[in-house]
Design an enzyme around this catalytic site. Sequence first.
Site, PDB file in Angstrom:
ATOM      1  N   LYS A  74      -6.964  -5.085  -2.922  1.00 42.64           N
ATOM      2  CA  LYS A  74      -7.759  -5.473  -1.755  1.00 42.64           C
ATOM      3  C   LYS A  74      -8.598  -4.289  -1.314  1.00 42.64           C
ATOM      4  CE  LYS A  74      -4.076  -4.220   1.441  1.00 42.64           C
ATOM      5  NZ  LYS A  74      -4.806  -3.139   2.102  1.00 42.64           N
TER       6      LYS A  74
ATOM      7  N   CYS B   8      -2.113  -2.627   7.851  1.00 37.38           N
ATOM      8  CA  CYS B   8      -2.077  -3.569   6.728  1.00 37.38           C
ATOM      9  C   CYS B   8      -0.799  -4.399   6.676  1.00 37.38           C
ATOM     10  CB  CYS B   8      -2.322  -2.825   5.420  1.00 37.38           C
ATOM     11  SG  CYS B   8      -4.021  -2.200   5.323  1.00 37.38           S
TER      12      CYS B   8
ATOM     13  N   ASP C  19       0.784  -1.251   0.000  1.00 34.49           N
ATOM     14  CA  ASP C  19       0.000   0.000   0.000  1.00 34.49           C
ATOM     15  C   ASP C  19       0.814   1.299   0.000  1.00 34.49           C
ATOM     16  OD1 ASP C  19      -1.840  -2.023   0.321  1.00 34.49           O
ATOM     17  OD2 ASP C  19      -2.895  -1.125   2.016  1.00 34.49           O
TER      18      ASP C  19
END
Length: 189
Positions: A104, A143, A18
């Site tokens: 995701k 995450c 990310d």
Amino acid sequence: MTENIPQFESDDLLLVIDIQKDFCPGGALPITGGDEVVPVLNDWIKAARDAGVPIYLSRDWHPKHHLSFDESGGPWPPHCIQDTDGARFHPDLEVLHDAVVVTKGTRFDQDQNSAFDQTGLADWLQKLKIKRIYVGGLAQDVCVLATVLDGLEAGFEVALIKEATRPVTPDGGREALEKMRLAGAVSIE
Ligand SMILES: [Zn+2]
């Protein structure tokens, strides 16, 4: 900066979590120092590419009004909305044409913090005979944490590139590092 990058093995994988504009300073859900991990990860990406090690990049990729947003009763400000500028990878990240993107956070009924959460990634990496995964990215206590724990749970060796992660909060980061260590992750300082 590259001195802590180990000799890669043929069954290693580099998994970058990310590194998107919204998680960096100036973004919708900025993490302090989030952009500082980019040059570190670029060194790892270069080393992995030179060694022929696969590079996977995850991205948070939410539909509008996602249930994780505060407007929908969730914990976070709206971030990484599909196809918006904030959802793009950080412009300085060496996004290679041969990297694989793991998307995701697209589900309407739940959030997916982990790159392994119902993405099929674990089965896929087992098929590729990957044994060890090097993980860096954002955020260390959300995450990255979820991905490291799921990776260990799925039977992979997981090494956290600590210098390539930043937490949402310092306390959260300390807790996350301890959880990852207790679960069996190796930390590369
Ligand atoms: Zn999200």
